[in-house]
Design a protein around this motif. Structure first.
Motif, PDB file in Angstrom:
ATOM      1  N   SER A   1      -8.843   8.223  12.484  1.00 52.78           N
ATOM      2  CA  SER A   1      -8.824   8.471  11.051  1.00 52.78           C
ATOM      3  C   SER A   1      -7.491   8.085  10.418  1.00 52.78           C
ATOM      4  N   ASP A   2      -7.490   8.041   9.087  1.00 61.16           N
ATOM      5  CA  ASP A   2      -6.250   7.949   8.319  1.00 61.16           C
ATOM      6  C   ASP A   2      -6.096   9.284   7.606  1.00 61.16           C
ATOM      7  N   ILE A   3      -4.905   9.858   7.675  1.00 59.27           N
ATOM      8  CA  ILE A   3      -4.679  11.162   7.055  1.00 59.27           C
ATOM      9  C   ILE A   3      -3.372  11.118   6.274  1.00 59.27           C
TER      10      ILE A   3
ATOM     11  N   ILE B   1       0.817  -1.213   0.000  1.00 61.18           N
ATOM     12  CA  ILE B   1       0.000   0.000   0.000  1.00 61.18           C
ATOM     13  C   ILE B   1       0.853   1.266   0.000  1.00 61.18           C
ATOM     14  N   ARG B   2       2.001   1.182   0.648  1.00 62.85           N
ATOM     15  CA  ARG B   2       2.933   2.321   0.618  1.00 62.85           C
ATOM     16  C   ARG B   2       4.321   1.806   0.270  1.00 62.85           C
ATOM     17  N   GLU B   3       5.125   2.724  -0.253  1.00 57.78           N
ATOM     18  CA  GLU B   3       6.440   2.340  -0.738  1.00 57.78           C
ATOM     19  C   GLU B   3       7.311   1.750   0.376  1.00 57.78           C
TER      20      GLU B   3
ATOM     21  N   VAL C   1     -10.322  10.106   6.715  1.00 57.00           N
ATOM     22  CA  VAL C   1     -10.700  11.318   5.974  1.00 57.00           C
ATOM     23  C   VAL C   1      -9.709  11.599   4.851  1.00 57.00           C
ATOM     24  N   GLN C   2      -8.481  11.246   5.053  1.00 56.55           N
ATOM     25  CA  GLN C   2      -7.361  11.411   4.090  1.00 56.55           C
ATOM     26  C   GLN C   2      -6.871  12.845   3.933  1.00 56.55           C
ATOM     27  N   ALA C   3      -7.798  13.812   3.763  1.00 60.65           N
ATOM     28  CA  ALA C   3      -7.367  15.200   3.564  1.00 60.65           C
ATOM     29  C   ALA C   3      -8.493  16.144   3.949  1.00 60.65           C
TER      30      ALA C   3
ATOM     31  N   THR D   1      -7.656   7.557  -6.065  1.00 63.89           N
ATOM     32  CA  THR D   1      -6.628   7.631  -7.115  1.00 63.89           C
ATOM     33  C   THR D   1      -5.213   7.300  -6.634  1.00 63.89           C
ATOM     34  N   TYR D   2      -5.000   7.327  -5.310  1.00 63.36           N
ATOM     35  CA  TYR D   2      -3.657   7.037  -4.782  1.00 63.36           C
ATOM     36  C   TYR D   2      -3.486   5.561  -4.450  1.00 63.36           C
ATOM     37  N   CYS D   3      -4.576   4.795  -4.492  1.00 66.10           N
ATOM     38  CA  CYS D   3      -4.579   3.504  -3.788  1.00 66.10           C
ATOM     39  C   CYS D   3      -4.449   2.289  -4.697  1.00 66.10           C
TER      40      CYS D   3
ATOM     41  N   TYR E   1       2.174  10.488   1.433  1.00 58.87           N
ATOM     42  CA  TYR E   1       1.758   9.915   0.151  1.00 58.87           C
ATOM     43  C   TYR E   1       2.957   9.322  -0.585  1.00 58.87           C
ATOM     44  N   SER E   2       2.793   8.089  -1.065  1.00 62.09           N
ATOM     45  CA  SER E   2       3.843   7.546  -1.936  1.00 62.09           C
ATOM     46  C   SER E   2       3.198   7.023  -3.214  1.00 62.09           C
ATOM     47  N   PRO E   3       3.763   7.411  -4.371  1.00 60.90           N
ATOM     48  CA  PRO E   3       3.153   7.008  -5.641  1.00 60.90           C
ATOM     49  C   PRO E   3       3.174   5.493  -5.812  1.00 60.90           C
TER      50      PRO E   3
END
Ligand code: 5AD
Ligand code: SF4
Length: 439
Positions: free
Chosen positions: A303-305, A50-52, A265-267, A163-165, A337-339
């Motif tokens: 939350s996740d932010i 999910i993340r780099e 919420v993310q952002a 879009t990030y996931c 955030y990691s692409p």
């Protein structure tokens, strides 16, 4: 002596539970849990992408086994989980680490036993990663290691394509389990003395949609809570876009359902939320939190932010900080955030520099921690009920969580694991609490 297994887990609760399933498969084949990685006969990596950094971590740890494998050629190394489901990942793994024996995916985890059979007596690696999700296997073959909490999947996959996931790409589309099977699994665990059940899904609020929508998540909760007795029900994760009054009423109605909701919420910026494809605005999110607190006044929200989504400006980031304050999260998981290759956001212009991301995450963490500490202090002198889940040998204290997820430590002369314990809070430090238990 029985052969030994060692499982390395990365990522979320979903993966923790999947490792319990892997352990169940290995035990059915005569393996026992080993005490040290170096002595294991099989090492299984249950990866996350999910993340780099989760991915880098796994690659690093697999690579580090080269020596061990050389000195003990009989050692089996298997790699499964989300990472292997990415396009080209299985090939990349084989190329980078030719000493890996088995590569499997998230859709055929249940077949690990058969893959072990295929590997037996063969020099060649067994690589079997399905591109598509298969039938749900309803039977519970997990070897559980999180008593008194039992994880129960209610659904798999995700349809949301934030879009990030990467999750929809590596876990497939939403598939809900048959409610009868879920309820039977929950009751089976409670019969065996489990005291807390955590229902798992990427978006529990869309439970049942793929089965015609006749049996919804709130209905599932009502059905589960028909059972008498003292136990706790938790669930994760709720996507705010599908979080509504029916669920809020269920939380309010049933004492067993913990008054804690994880609502990522993310952002806090509407522009960023739109780019993320989250399908709600900051004010819509806050209205849901308000609705929850109207029906369940003591309800806590976590939350996740994320910081550093492409094009995020200082002003966008300020909106996130403002939302954290307004929503009064008791705590939150914070991410840089990691692409992720294959996702829309990875292709977006305006990727944020590591320096800016780092600076923002530090400010966000500081705010979240301050909020958590401020809320912890309110616990002082209060009596809380915790479900004792473990013993910390270093501290010489038992520990457990209250309904709101706060960790409490206390002393006891006897084993209290699996008991609900009343405790008076005398000290607070950061997220955790300490105090005296009533006998
Ligand atoms: N980069 C950083 N964090 C991410 N998450 C999901 N994808 C990414 C990504 N590409 C975070 C989200 C999600 C949590 C499980 O992981 O906040 O809610
Ligand atoms: Fe990823 Fe969004 Fe699905 Fe959560 S809801 S798993 S963030 S795509």
């Amino acid at each position: 002596m029985a052969k030994q297994y060692w499982i390395v887990t990365y990522g979320c609760q979903m993966n923790v539970h999947e490792s319990e399933k892997i352990a169940g498969i290995l035990r059915a084949r005569g393996y026992e849990q080993g005490a040290r990685e170096e002595d294991a006969d099989i090492i299984v990596f249950n990866t996350c992408c999910i993340r780099e950094n989760a991915e880098n971590h796994a690659y690093g740890n697999i690579g580090a086994l080269k020596k061990l494998k050389k000195s003990r050629p009989g050692l089996l190394i298997a790699v499964g989980g989300c990472m292997t489901q990415q396009e080209g990942a299985a090939q990349k793994l084989r190329k980078k680490f030719p000493f890996v024996d088995i590569v499997f995916g998230t859709h055929n985890l249940e077949d690990l036993g058969a893959l072990l059979d295929r590997k037996e007596g063969s020099k060649k690696a067994v690589v079997d990663v399905w591109g598509k999700e298969g039938e749900i296997r309803e039977e519970d073959f997990s070897f559980r290691s999180s008593y008194p909490n039992g994880w129960v999947n209610i659904m798999y996959g995700c349809n949301n394509f934030c879009t990030y996931c990467i999750v929809p790409y590596v876990r497939g589309r939403e598939r809900s389990r048959d409610p009868e099977h879920v309820i039977a699994e929950v009751n089976g665990l409670l019969d065996r003395g489990y005291k807390e059940i955590t229902l798992l899904g990427q978006n529990v609020n869309s439970y049942g949609n793929d089965r015609g929508g006749e049996f919804t998540f709130p209905q599932l909760l009502h059905k589960i809570c028909e059972r008498d007795g003292k136990y706790r029900i938790r669930f994760m994760t709720s996507n705010p876009k599908d979080f509504g009054e029916e669920l809020v009423r269920a939380i309010a109605e049933h004492e067993q359902i913990c008054n804690l909701v994880h609502l990522p919420v993310q952002a806090g910026s509407d522009r960023v939320l739109r780019l993320m494809n989250r399908k709600y605005t900051a004010s819509e999110y806050l209205k849901k939190v308000e609705l929850l607190r109207k029906f369940v006044p003591d309800c806590q929200v976590t939350s996740d932010i994320m910081v550093g989504f492409p094009t995020e400006t200082e002003e966008d980031f300020q909106a996130t900080l403002a939302l954290v304050k307004e929503a009064k999260f008791c705590t939150a998981f914070t991410f840089v955030y990691s692409p992720r290759s294959g996702t829309k956001a990875a292709e977006m212009e305006g990727q944020i520099s590591e320096e800016v991301k780092k600076e923002r995450i530090m400010r966000l963490v500081e705010l979240v921690n301050t909020q958590t500490r401020e809320q912890s202090v309110l616990y002082r002198g209060k009596t809380i009920e915790i479900l004792c889940e473990d013993y910390d040998a270093k501290k010489g204290l038992y520990l457990g969580r209250d309904e709101y997820g706060r960790m409490g430590y206390f002393k006891s002369d006897r084993d209290r694991i699996g008991e609900f314990v009343k405790m008076r809070v005398s000290e607070t430090s950061g997220v955790s609490l300490a105090g005296e238990a009533f006998e």
